[in-house]
Write an enzyme that holds these catalytic residues in place. Structure first.
Site, PDB file in Angstrom:
ATOM      1  N   GLY A 186      41.806  28.177  48.116  1.00  0.00           N
ATOM      2  CA  GLY A 186      40.451  28.700  48.149  1.00  0.00           C
ATOM      3  C   GLY A 186      39.743  28.241  46.886  1.00  0.00           C
ATOM      4  O   GLY A 186      38.962  27.284  46.879  1.00  0.00           O
ATOM      5  N   ARG A 187      40.127  28.889  45.783  1.00  0.00           N
ATOM      6  CA  ARG A 187      39.519  28.627  44.482  1.00  0.00           C
ATOM      7  C   ARG A 187      39.447  27.139  44.133  1.00  0.00           C
ATOM      8  O   ARG A 187      38.418  26.653  43.657  1.00  0.00           O
ATOM      9  CB  ARG A 187      40.351  29.357  43.420  1.00  0.00           C
ATOM     10  CG  ARG A 187      39.808  29.298  42.010  1.00  0.00           C
ATOM     11  CD  ARG A 187      40.818  29.885  41.017  1.00  0.00           C
ATOM     12  NE  ARG A 187      41.399  31.132  41.482  1.00  0.00           N
ATOM     13  CZ  ARG A 187      40.854  32.330  41.298  1.00  0.00           C
ATOM     14  NH1 ARG A 187      39.740  32.428  40.608  1.00  0.00           N
ATOM     15  NH2 ARG A 187      41.424  33.418  41.773  1.00  0.00           N
ATOM     16  N   ARG A 203      34.012  39.277  39.095  1.00  0.00           N
ATOM     17  CA  ARG A 203      35.250  38.816  38.442  1.00  0.00           C
ATOM     18  C   ARG A 203      35.401  39.293  36.994  1.00  0.00           C
ATOM     19  O   ARG A 203      36.468  39.782  36.628  1.00  0.00           O
ATOM     20  CB  ARG A 203      35.383  37.284  38.529  1.00  0.00           C
ATOM     21  CG  ARG A 203      35.504  36.778  39.982  1.00  0.00           C
ATOM     22  CD  ARG A 203      35.888  35.312  40.062  1.00  0.00           C
ATOM     23  NE  ARG A 203      37.275  35.114  39.691  1.00  0.00           N
ATOM     24  CZ  ARG A 203      37.684  34.566  38.569  1.00  0.00           C
ATOM     25  NH1 ARG A 203      36.808  34.111  37.681  1.00  0.00           N
ATOM     26  NH2 ARG A 203      38.951  34.460  38.302  1.00  0.00           N
ATOM     27  N   CYS A 243      23.590  50.497  36.771  1.00  0.00           N
ATOM     28  CA  CYS A 243      23.720  51.750  36.056  1.00  0.00           C
ATOM     29  C   CYS A 243      25.204  52.050  35.891  1.00  0.00           C
ATOM     30  O   CYS A 243      25.749  52.941  36.524  1.00  0.00           O
ATOM     31  CB  CYS A 243      23.007  52.840  36.841  1.00  0.00           C
ATOM     32  SG  CYS A 243      22.723  54.278  35.844  1.00  0.00           S
ATOM     33  N   GLU A 244      25.865  51.238  35.083  1.00  0.00           N
ATOM     34  CA  GLU A 244      27.299  51.389  34.817  1.00  0.00           C
ATOM     35  C   GLU A 244      27.633  50.520  33.612  1.00  0.00           C
ATOM     36  O   GLU A 244      27.318  49.331  33.598  1.00  0.00           O
ATOM     37  CB  GLU A 244      28.112  50.966  36.047  1.00  0.00           C
ATOM     38  CG  GLU A 244      29.597  51.061  35.808  1.00  0.00           C
ATOM     39  CD  GLU A 244      30.436  51.269  37.071  1.00  0.00           C
ATOM     40  OE1 GLU A 244      29.893  51.650  38.126  1.00  0.00           O
ATOM     41  OE2 GLU A 244      31.642  51.027  36.977  1.00  0.00           O
TER      42      GLU A 244
HETATM   43  C1  PLP Z   1      43.581  34.300  48.867  1.00  0.00           C
HETATM   44  C2  PLP Z   1      44.556  33.512  49.609  1.00  0.00           C
HETATM   45  C3  PLP Z   1      44.614  32.126  49.439  1.00  0.00           C
HETATM   46  C4  PLP Z   1      43.752  31.379  48.465  1.00  0.00           C
HETATM   47  O1  PLP Z   1      44.044  31.656  47.159  1.00  0.00           O
HETATM   48  P1  PLP Z   1      43.360  30.749  46.021  1.00  0.00           P
HETATM   49  O2  PLP Z   1      43.933  31.253  44.763  1.00  0.00           O
HETATM   50  O3  PLP Z   1      41.892  30.961  46.110  1.00  0.00           O
HETATM   51  O4  PLP Z   1      43.741  29.347  46.291  1.00  0.00           O
HETATM   52  C5  PLP Z   1      45.490  31.438  50.231  1.00  0.00           C
HETATM   53  N1  PLP Z   1      46.279  32.057  51.136  1.00  0.00           N
HETATM   54  C6  PLP Z   1      46.257  33.379  51.306  1.00  0.00           C
HETATM   55  C7  PLP Z   1      47.123  34.004  52.326  1.00  0.00           C
HETATM   56  C8  PLP Z   1      45.403  34.161  50.558  1.00  0.00           C
HETATM   57  O5  PLP Z   1      45.400  35.474  50.721  1.00  0.00           O
END
Ligand code: PLP
Length: 417
Positions: A266-267, A303, A338-339
């Site tokens: 993802g990241r 984050r 407001c935190e």
């Molecule tokens: C969140 C997740 C990812 C992606 O993680 P990244 O650190 O963003 O690469 C991949 N597989 C599963 C099952 C996840 O829950």
């Protein structure tokens, strides 16, 4: 003080950004498709790249992924729908549903659309097996260790709710209900050190050999780190690939079946593509601390508040006529909520950590970098603040890919009863 990351310099020309601000107002997210494409290409040796869409789930980002032959992971019914709207055909392994539970509506949808299920619990396998014998499934193995940039993003070991602890038991349930086991999957966490990711290869090998049943896929999961500060380096993908490719070959020869190697980032694909632009509304000094207050909060980017994460921050001046010899000020960048935890410059303990930034005034802008992953997708309406727009920079043009939510839309769930 931080420079703009090199990778973003083309998109972040001053005039570009000022025009965007004028047209769409602040705060807003911007993603650079050139960065996403560059990251996809780094992983092209893997047989299958599967985007963990929870990191950045805008349908237009998913369309971009599809265009570059990236498949998709979905973790909810909403994410399945997003993937289908983006054009992913649900059968044919394009979408995999990963979860530790199977809610009723999801169960119906995965059966109807024949979406493979990556099961993180034995109960899921039983519930699916009763209703859909023959269904394609993966076992998500908890390898009994985990890692991540924060304890909250560690998804392995006995403190994690994720994955199946006893894959042999899962296999017997799969056989009992005549499910079709197609793959083994291990994801140990998000923002993981590459050394810890190497351990996953050994665990995959061990588990595949112990289960000793033919499969079509193994998945290395996600978790690859990205550099958030200028001191951090990017992971060495070619070593990582080689280690996994060897693992694949060994498993393939022992099980005597061809195997495809998946990676599920993802990241890594989107993190560095995104920025958050916000406007400075107030600058105040409280004893030794200078607070720079902007119109984006942790309802937008959570984050720093949730994990104590570091993001590079730069300044964009409204006016550049008088910006010579600007003093550097130790500044705390904070939002409108407001935190008191609504701060973007924090230590990992959550305590404020002033940062050296050039002196700013109300009307100037702050750019928070590397916010493409777990930025917009983790936003909320806290303090009744609407979702903010998303823009995609593609082929040297900026395109609105999500408009700003109106307050009326936000309230309509309650007013339209
Ligand atoms: C969140 C997740 C990812 C992606 O993680 P990244 O650190 O963003 O690469 C991949 N597989 C599963 C099952 C996840 O829950």
């Amino acid at each position: 003080m931080c420079d703009i990351p090199n990778i973003q310099k083309k998109m972040l020309k001053r005039n570009n950004i000022l025009k965007l601000i004028k047209k769409y107002k602040t705060p807003l997210w911007v993603y650079n498709s050139d960065v996403i494409i560059k990251q996809i290409k780094k992983l092209k040796k893997f047989d299958i790249i599967r985007f963990a869409q929870k990191s950045c789930s805008n349908i237009h980002i998913l369309k971009l992924m599809k265009h570059y032959n990236v498949k998709i992971d979905a973790v909810s019914l909403g994410e399945i729908k997003r993937a289908m709207i983006a054009g992913f055909e649900p059968n044919n392994n394009n979408i995999v549903f990963t979860s530790d539970i199977l809610e009723k509506k999801v169960l119906k949808e995965v059966i109807k659309k024949k979406i493979p299920v990556n099961a993180g619990s034995i109960d899921m396998l039983k519930q699916l097996g009763k209703k859909s014998p023959g269904h394609a499934v993966w076992i998500r193995i908890n390898p009994k260790f985990g890692n991540g940039h924060h304890i909250k993003t560690n998804t392995g070991g006995d403190h994690s709710k994720h994955g199946i602890w006893n894959p042999k038991q899962a296999l017997s349930i799969i056989q009992k209900y005549k499910l079709n086991l197609i793959g083994l999957h291990i994801h140990i966490g998000s923002g993981v050190n590459i050394k810890n990711l190497y351990q996953v290869c050994d665990s995959m090998k061990k588990n595949a050999i112990q289960l000793n049943t033919k499969i079509q896929f193994i998945s290395a999961g996600g978790g690859l780190k990205i550099p958030y500060s200028q001191e951090e380096k990017e992971a060495n993908i070619s070593d990582y690939f080689n280690k996994w490719n060897n693992t694949k070959k060994i498993i393939s020869s022992i099980l005597k079946c061809p195997i495809q190697l998946e990676i599920e980032p993802g990241r890594f694909l989107v993190g560095q593509s995104g920025i958050l632009i916000a406007k400075i509304y107030a600058v105040k000094t409280i004893k030794k601390n200078t607070f720079v207050l902007i119109n984006a909060g942790f309802n937008d980017l959570i984050r720093p508040a949730l994990y104590g994460s570091y993001h590079q921050i730069t300044v964009l001046y409204k006016n550049i006529k008088n910006i010579h010899n600007i003093p550097i000020i130790r500044s705390v960048i904070a939002g409108p909520l407001c935190e008191s935890g609504d701060v973007f410059t924090v230590k990992d303990t959550g305590i404020i950590l002033p940062r050296n930034l050039p002196k700013v005034s109300p009307g100037d802008y702050i750019i928070i970098h590397n916010t493409g992953a777990y930025g917009s997708s983790m936003s909320s309406n806290y303090n009744s603040r609407p979702f903010i727009p998303e823009i995609l920079y593609k082929k040297k043009k900026f395109k609105l890919i999500r408009r700003r939510q109106t307050i009326q839309e936000m309230l309509s769930l309650e007013t339209s009863l």
